[in-house]
Design a protein around this motif. Sequence first.
Motif, PDB file in Angstrom:
ATOM      1  N   GLN A   1      -1.983  14.294   1.802  1.00 38.09           N
ATOM      2  CA  GLN A   1      -3.217  14.896   2.310  1.00 38.09           C
ATOM      3  C   GLN A   1      -2.994  15.534   3.670  1.00 38.09           C
ATOM      4  OE1 GLN A   1      -5.925  11.583   2.029  1.00 38.09           O
ATOM      5  NE2 GLN A   1      -6.587  12.165  -0.036  1.00 38.09           N
ATOM      6  N   ARG A   2      -2.241  14.866   4.555  1.00 41.63           N
ATOM      7  CA  ARG A   2      -1.951  15.450   5.868  1.00 41.63           C
ATOM      8  C   ARG A   2      -1.156  16.739   5.731  1.00 41.63           C
ATOM      9  NH1 ARG A   2       1.102  11.258   8.910  1.00 41.63           N
ATOM     10  NH2 ARG A   2       0.873   9.984   7.091  1.00 41.63           N
ATOM     11  N   LYS A   3      -0.168  16.742   4.840  1.00 38.49           N
ATOM     12  CA  LYS A   3       0.635  17.952   4.630  1.00 38.49           C
ATOM     13  C   LYS A   3      -0.241  19.078   4.081  1.00 38.49           C
ATOM     14  CE  LYS A   3       4.881  17.790   3.157  1.00 38.49           C
ATOM     15  NZ  LYS A   3       6.066  17.544   2.328  1.00 38.49           N
ATOM     16  N   HIS A   4      -1.139  18.735   3.161  1.00 38.76           N
ATOM     17  CA  HIS A   4      -2.026  19.738   2.571  1.00 38.76           C
ATOM     18  C   HIS A   4      -2.965  20.322   3.630  1.00 38.76           C
ATOM     19  CE1 HIS A   4      -4.330  21.765  -0.500  1.00 38.76           C
ATOM     20  NE2 HIS A   4      -5.437  21.224  -0.029  1.00 38.76           N
ATOM     21  N   ARG A   5      -3.518  19.455   4.459  1.00 41.21           N
ATOM     22  CA  ARG A   5      -4.418  19.932   5.516  1.00 41.21           C
ATOM     23  C   ARG A   5      -3.672  20.815   6.509  1.00 41.21           C
ATOM     24  NH1 ARG A   5      -7.052  14.492   5.289  1.00 41.21           N
ATOM     25  NH2 ARG A   5      -5.320  13.822   6.576  1.00 41.21           N
ATOM     26  N   ALA A   6      -2.427  20.479   6.791  1.00 42.33           N
ATOM     27  CA  ALA A   6      -1.646  21.273   7.752  1.00 42.33           C
ATOM     28  C   ALA A   6      -1.325  22.663   7.215  1.00 42.33           C
ATOM     29  CB  ALA A   6      -0.344  20.532   8.083  1.00 42.33           C
ATOM     30  N   ARG A   7      -1.276  22.818   5.911  1.00 41.00           N
ATOM     31  CA  ARG A   7      -0.955  24.122   5.305  1.00 41.00           C
ATOM     32  C   ARG A   7      -2.180  25.032   5.147  1.00 41.00           C
ATOM     33  NH1 ARG A   7       2.404  22.458   0.142  1.00 41.00           N
ATOM     34  NH2 ARG A   7       3.757  20.972   1.141  1.00 41.00           N
ATOM     35  N   ARG A   8      -3.365  24.455   5.196  1.00 35.31           N
ATOM     36  CA  ARG A   8      -4.573  25.253   4.980  1.00 35.31           C
ATOM     37  C   ARG A   8      -4.718  26.305   6.080  1.00 35.31           C
ATOM     38  NH1 ARG A   8      -9.394  21.049   3.890  1.00 35.31           N
ATOM     39  NH2 ARG A   8      -8.504  20.044   2.073  1.00 35.31           N
ATOM     40  N   PRO A   9      -5.106  27.516   5.682  1.00 31.63           N
ATOM     41  CA  PRO A   9      -5.379  28.516   6.729  1.00 31.63           C
ATOM     42  C   PRO A   9      -6.654  28.145   7.478  1.00 31.63           C
ATOM     43  CG  PRO A   9      -5.819  29.398   4.522  1.00 31.63           C
ATOM     44  CD  PRO A   9      -5.268  28.025   4.344  1.00 31.63           C
ATOM     45  N   ARG A  10      -6.643  28.432   8.753  1.00 33.68           N
ATOM     46  CA  ARG A  10      -7.799  28.028   9.578  1.00 33.68           C
ATOM     47  C   ARG A  10      -8.704  29.170   9.865  1.00 33.68           C
ATOM     48  NH1 ARG A  10      -5.045  23.556  13.423  1.00 33.68           N
ATOM     49  NH2 ARG A  10      -4.104  22.519  11.713  1.00 33.68           N
TER      50      ARG A  10
ATOM     51  N   GLN B   1       0.812  -1.223   0.000  1.00 33.99           N
ATOM     52  CA  GLN B   1       0.000   0.000   0.000  1.00 33.99           C
ATOM     53  C   GLN B   1       0.848   1.276   0.000  1.00 33.99           C
ATOM     54  OE1 GLN B   1      -3.361  -0.089  -0.252  1.00 33.99           O
ATOM     55  NE2 GLN B   1      -3.253  -2.299  -0.373  1.00 33.99           N
ATOM     56  N   THR B   2       1.947   1.276  -0.726  1.00 36.13           N
ATOM     57  CA  THR B   2       2.793   2.461  -0.732  1.00 36.13           C
ATOM     58  C   THR B   2       2.074   3.649  -1.354  1.00 36.13           C
ATOM     59  OG1 THR B   2       3.809   1.737  -2.798  1.00 36.13           O
ATOM     60  CG2 THR B   2       4.966   1.206  -0.755  1.00 36.13           C
ATOM     61  N   HIS B   3       1.252   3.398  -2.375  1.00 36.23           N
ATOM     62  CA  HIS B   3       0.510   4.486  -3.006  1.00 36.23           C
ATOM     63  C   HIS B   3      -0.454   5.124  -2.001  1.00 36.23           C
ATOM     64  CE1 HIS B   3      -1.491   6.799  -6.098  1.00 36.23           C
ATOM     65  NE2 HIS B   3      -2.646   6.353  -5.651  1.00 36.23           N
ATOM     66  N   ALA B   4      -1.163   4.304  -1.277  1.00 36.10           N
ATOM     67  CA  ALA B   4      -2.123   4.817  -0.302  1.00 36.10           C
ATOM     68  C   ALA B   4      -1.411   5.569   0.823  1.00 36.10           C
ATOM     69  CB  ALA B   4      -2.953   3.676   0.265  1.00 36.10           C
ATOM     70  N   ALA B   5      -0.279   5.038   1.267  1.00 34.51           N
ATOM     71  CA  ALA B   5       0.469   5.700   2.340  1.00 34.51           C
ATOM     72  C   ALA B   5       0.997   7.049   1.869  1.00 34.51           C
ATOM     73  CB  ALA B   5       1.618   4.811   2.801  1.00 34.51           C
ATOM     74  N   TYR B   6       1.492   7.112   0.648  1.00 29.12           N
ATOM     75  CA  TYR B   6       2.005   8.369   0.102  1.00 29.12           C
ATOM     76  C   TYR B   6       0.873   9.383  -0.064  1.00 29.12           C
ATOM     77  CZ  TYR B   6       4.530  11.591  -2.922  1.00 29.12           C
ATOM     78  OH  TYR B   6       5.111  12.709  -3.456  1.00 29.12           O
ATOM     79  N   ARG B   7      -0.267   8.925  -0.540  1.00 28.72           N
ATOM     80  CA  ARG B   7      -1.425   9.809  -0.711  1.00 28.72           C
ATOM     81  C   ARG B   7      -1.856  10.390   0.635  1.00 28.72           C
ATOM     82  NH1 ARG B   7      -6.532   7.940  -4.005  1.00 28.72           N
ATOM     83  NH2 ARG B   7      -6.441   9.834  -5.197  1.00 28.72           N
TER      84      ARG B   7
END
Length: 91
Positions: free
Chosen positions: A82-91, A72-78
């Motif tokens: 997604q976590r990095k993207h969510r962390a960058r979003r302004p709140r 599941q390397t593809h799923a883990a990378y995805r």
Amino acid sequence: MPFSLRLDRDTEAKIRKLTAATGRSKSEVVREAVAQYAPDRDPASTPGESAFDRLKPFIGTISTGRANHSNQTHAAYRELLQRKHRARRPR
């Protein structure tokens, strides 16, 4: 053995910078570049040999115990992206 060739200005400038940075002569820099560009080939190798064929003696498998890190390397990378993207979003 003396050898003469014409170089464009950019190439000559790169050679000059390398000689200044490394303390080597122009001849040494050019010899090293040629050696890296056209390394001595193994007599058993063929001209159409792929990179995989040349690396085949060095390719193998290893055991990581019970862990299978290739699942599941593809799923883990995805998920990581997604976590990095969510962390960058302004709140």
